[in-house]
Design an enzyme around this catalytic site. Sequence first.
Site, mmCIF file in Angstrom:
data_model
loop_
_atom_site.group_PDB
_atom_site.id
_atom_site.type_symbol
_atom_site.label_atom_id
_atom_site.label_comp_id
_atom_site.label_asym_id
_atom_site.label_seq_id
_atom_site.Cartn_x
_atom_site.Cartn_y
_atom_site.Cartn_z
ATOM 1 N N GLY A 46 0.833 -1.193 0.000
ATOM 2 C CA GLY A 46 0.000 0.000 0.000
ATOM 3 C C GLY A 46 0.866 1.241 0.000
ATOM 4 O O GLY A 46 2.025 1.206 0.420
ATOM 5 N N GLN A 51 2.828 9.884 1.336
ATOM 6 C CA GLN A 51 4.116 9.190 1.309
ATOM 7 C C GLN A 51 4.932 9.518 0.061
ATOM 8 O O GLN A 51 6.103 9.161 -0.015
ATOM 9 C CB GLN A 51 3.913 7.678 1.410
ATOM 10 C CG GLN A 51 3.361 7.237 2.755
ATOM 11 C CD GLN A 51 3.172 5.745 2.792
ATOM 12 O OE1 GLN A 51 2.147 5.236 2.361
ATOM 13 N NE2 GLN A 51 4.186 5.045 3.288
ATOM 14 N N CYS A 90 5.986 -0.208 7.130
ATOM 15 C CA CYS A 90 5.580 0.961 6.361
ATOM 16 C C CYS A 90 6.753 1.408 5.505
ATOM 17 O O CYS A 90 7.889 1.441 5.983
ATOM 18 C CB CYS A 90 5.154 2.078 7.317
ATOM 19 S SG CYS A 90 4.604 3.573 6.491
ATOM 20 N N LEU A 91 6.467 1.746 4.248
ATOM 21 C CA LEU A 91 7.534 2.189 3.350
ATOM 22 C C LEU A 91 8.191 3.483 3.828
ATOM 23 O O LEU A 91 9.316 3.770 3.456
ATOM 24 C CB LEU A 91 6.983 2.361 1.925
ATOM 25 C CG LEU A 91 6.502 1.061 1.265
ATOM 26 C CD1 LEU A 91 5.843 1.359 -0.076
ATOM 27 C CD2 LEU A 91 7.641 0.069 1.100
ATOM 28 N N HIS A 132 -4.560 0.880 7.491
ATOM 29 C CA HIS A 132 -3.227 1.494 7.550
ATOM 30 C C HIS A 132 -3.155 2.690 6.598
ATOM 31 O O HIS A 132 -2.693 3.775 6.975
ATOM 32 C CB HIS A 132 -2.180 0.435 7.183
ATOM 33 C CG HIS A 132 -0.768 0.927 7.170
ATOM 34 N ND1 HIS A 132 0.170 0.523 8.098
ATOM 35 C CD2 HIS A 132 -0.114 1.754 6.320
ATOM 36 C CE1 HIS A 132 1.330 1.109 7.820
ATOM 37 N NE2 HIS A 132 1.184 1.855 6.741
ATOM 38 N N GLU A 133 -3.599 2.487 5.343
ATOM 39 C CA GLU A 133 -3.490 3.553 4.349
ATOM 40 C C GLU A 133 -4.441 4.708 4.642
ATOM 41 O O GLU A 133 -4.078 5.878 4.470
ATOM 42 C CB GLU A 133 -3.716 3.006 2.936
ATOM 43 C CG GLU A 133 -2.687 1.969 2.499
ATOM 44 C CD GLU A 133 -1.235 2.368 2.696
ATOM 45 O OE1 GLU A 133 -0.895 3.574 2.559
ATOM 46 O OE2 GLU A 133 -0.406 1.493 3.006
ATOM 47 N N HIS A 136 -2.963 6.925 7.143
ATOM 48 C CA HIS A 136 -1.999 7.864 6.542
ATOM 49 C C HIS A 136 -2.696 9.137 6.079
ATOM 50 O O HIS A 136 -2.160 10.236 6.224
ATOM 51 C CB HIS A 136 -1.302 7.235 5.329
ATOM 52 C CG HIS A 136 -0.024 6.539 5.637
ATOM 53 N ND1 HIS A 136 1.071 7.173 6.175
ATOM 54 C CD2 HIS A 136 0.346 5.257 5.450
ATOM 55 C CE1 HIS A 136 2.060 6.311 6.319
ATOM 56 N NE2 HIS A 136 1.640 5.128 5.893
#
Length: 154
Positions: A46, A51, A90-91, A132-133, A136
């Site tokens: 994701g 991000q 997480c990226l 999660h997304e 963000h």
Amino acid sequence: MGIRMIVKHPDPILREKTIEVKNINKNIIKLLDDMAETMYDADGVGLAAPQVGIPKRVTVIDVGDDNGLIELINPVIVSKSGEQLGPEGCLSFPGLLGDVRRAQKCKVRALNRHGETFEIEGEDLLARALQHEIDHLNGVLFTDHVEQYYEKEE
């Protein structure tokens, strides 16, 4: 299409509440395309627009199931049920993993790239990724929910 630079913590944009997309234009379509390419290049499941430095309510998800690539514009969680505790990364936090408690199932309403409203129901990993997304997009990071951290095994 192009791969964009992934913003890393502690960049303040990760804490910003994002702006609703009012008009799905060629810039939003390009953002969706670039985000998908960036997510796949980084081996993520994701990626949210903040991000890649864009404070808009846009995210892409692909957990490797039959849904394939899911593009969400202005997503809203409609319902949640159950509970799961499991690993998240997480990226924007390379190498960091932690156990996070999330709903087992969730239903999300969003717009697709054509401006059409749709709903998607997720369970297990997809439910985790959706939550999660969308976090963000509200300036909430997985580290806000971690119950226990651990090292990522290479």
